[in-house]
Design a protein around this motif. Sequence first.
Motif, PDB file in Angstrom:
ATOM      1  N   GLY A 128      68.757  43.356  42.756  1.00 23.91           N
ATOM      2  CA  GLY A 128      68.788  44.505  41.873  1.00 23.91           C
ATOM      3  C   GLY A 128      67.537  44.690  41.044  1.00 23.91           C
ATOM      4  N   CYS A 129      66.462  44.107  41.500  1.00 27.23           N
ATOM      5  CA  CYS A 129      65.203  44.233  40.754  1.00 27.23           C
ATOM      6  C   CYS A 129      64.701  45.677  40.841  1.00 27.23           C
ATOM      7  CB  CYS A 129      64.149  43.277  41.307  1.00 27.23           C
ATOM      8  SG  CYS A 129      62.606  43.322  40.375  1.00 27.23           S
ATOM      9  N   LYS A 130      64.390  46.237  39.717  1.00 23.90           N
ATOM     10  CA  LYS A 130      64.030  47.649  39.672  1.00 23.90           C
ATOM     11  C   LYS A 130      62.537  47.887  39.539  1.00 23.90           C
ATOM     12  CE  LYS A 130      68.443  49.154  37.849  1.00 23.90           C
ATOM     13  NZ  LYS A 130      69.177  49.655  36.673  1.00 23.90           N
ATOM     14  N   ALA A 131      61.778  46.829  39.655  1.00 23.79           N
ATOM     15  CA  ALA A 131      60.333  46.987  39.513  1.00 23.79           C
ATOM     16  C   ALA A 131      59.769  47.784  40.681  1.00 23.79           C
ATOM     17  CB  ALA A 131      59.671  45.618  39.445  1.00 23.79           C
ATOM     18  N   ILE A 132      58.938  48.721  40.355  1.00 23.68           N
ATOM     19  CA  ILE A 132      58.208  49.463  41.384  1.00 23.68           C
ATOM     20  C   ILE A 132      56.749  49.567  40.952  1.00 23.68           C
ATOM     21  CG2 ILE A 132      60.208  50.803  42.108  1.00 23.68           C
ATOM     22  CD1 ILE A 132      59.084  53.143  40.561  1.00 23.68           C
ATOM     23  N   LYS A 133      55.929  49.881  41.896  1.00 24.77           N
ATOM     24  CA  LYS A 133      54.532  50.105  41.553  1.00 24.77           C
ATOM     25  C   LYS A 133      53.965  51.194  42.442  1.00 24.77           C
ATOM     26  CE  LYS A 133      52.098  46.792  44.544  1.00 24.77           C
ATOM     27  NZ  LYS A 133      51.104  45.684  44.568  1.00 24.77           N
ATOM     28  N   GLN A 134      52.956  51.831  41.916  1.00 28.35           N
ATOM     29  CA  GLN A 134      52.236  52.858  42.644  1.00 28.35           C
ATOM     30  C   GLN A 134      50.768  52.447  42.698  1.00 28.35           C
ATOM     31  OE1 GLN A 134      52.955  56.406  40.418  1.00 28.35           O
ATOM     32  NE2 GLN A 134      55.166  56.342  40.747  1.00 28.35           N
ATOM     33  N   VAL A 135      50.237  52.538  43.870  1.00 25.76           N
ATOM     34  CA  VAL A 135      48.850  52.114  44.053  1.00 25.76           C
ATOM     35  C   VAL A 135      48.034  53.282  44.568  1.00 25.76           C
ATOM     36  CG1 VAL A 135      47.300  50.572  45.276  1.00 25.76           C
ATOM     37  CG2 VAL A 135      49.525  49.744  44.514  1.00 25.76           C
ATOM     38  N   GLN A 136      46.949  53.518  43.896  1.00 22.65           N
ATOM     39  CA  GLN A 136      46.060  54.585  44.345  1.00 22.65           C
ATOM     40  C   GLN A 136      44.622  54.142  44.202  1.00 22.65           C
ATOM     41  OE1 GLN A 136      46.618  58.374  42.467  1.00 22.65           O
ATOM     42  NE2 GLN A 136      45.572  59.435  44.105  1.00 22.65           N
TER      43      GLN A 136
END
Length: 307
Positions: free
Chosen positions: A166-174
């Motif tokens: 249930g880990c809710k960590a997200i990341k966006q890489v640009q």
Amino acid sequence: MGTLCSNENLTTKRNRLITELVQGKEYASQLKSMLQKPVGVNGSLSTEELAGKIIRSFSETLSVLTCSDQSGFDEVCQNLTISCENDSPLATSCNDRRSEDSGHSSKRSMANRRGCYKRRKTDETWTVLSHTSEDSHAWRKYGQKEILNSKYPRSYFRCTRKFDQGCKAIKQVQRIEDIPETYQTTYIGHHTCNSMFLKTPQMLTVTDSSFSDPCWESFLVNEHSNHHSIKIPSEQEQPFTLSSSSNQTIKQEYSKEDQTPSDLTDNNFSSLDNNDLWSDLKGFELSEKRAIPSFNNDFHFFESTFL
DNA sequence: TCTATTTGACCCCT
DNA sequence: AGGGGTCAAATAGA
């Protein structure tokens, strides 16, 4: 962690936060003493044990702040003068519709999906610039998007533990077109999965090359309250290798992962002066002002939070 | 066969 | 209305 999210009132939570953070500070101070005099200091706890206690303290703190008791979290956030942009709840039953769908092979009807979409930007976010988009956590890419006026697409990642823990960590890489070989990674939400704790001890190992790399650049962009203040680290705050070598034990995410509480402080320091919690924290300040070991960004930021 | 990535479509938010 | 975030089927790779 779940047990931490009971119906604690704000005062209780605040006290727990204070206790945990003060404890963590004390452990960090002890750890520093031991590192300065590594042989037989106090004879009580080993450096590993101390590091573990510090990590646990931060974990407890984060769990209190990010627990499912959203109203309590909002209150704490507000008292910390953190702009959580809480116009919409962070975690509704629909917020993670993918997890609800997991295991269902049939496509959901559009009618059922309507209204369930919630942006994650309301979570705590911070941005890191680095020469690599990789870090110590296991991420799974779930999307890529061409961005207007941007040469490079933006990639979207979620924690691989999203479904099992249930880990809710997200990341966006640009990738940044203005700066060669530089990626802007935006992290949204903290890791609540165990992988973080399993890997954390490794952050104590730092290669010399990581310190001496003249090309190393990284800074944080605090996005709270839309205040995009940039934190440029001092030399001491450049402890992590950003190379994509096989030794991935030290990655920048450790620094930003755990420095978020201080991130708040660094960038909203003045605003904290006027709230009760900060006053309480100052009241707990230990008389002995110590520098936290600079080999670890986490500790350094921890120190800067309270001293 | 299972897992990860790609990619077009859907939908929310500004 | 359109940009951006997410989903999920299709595809690739181990």
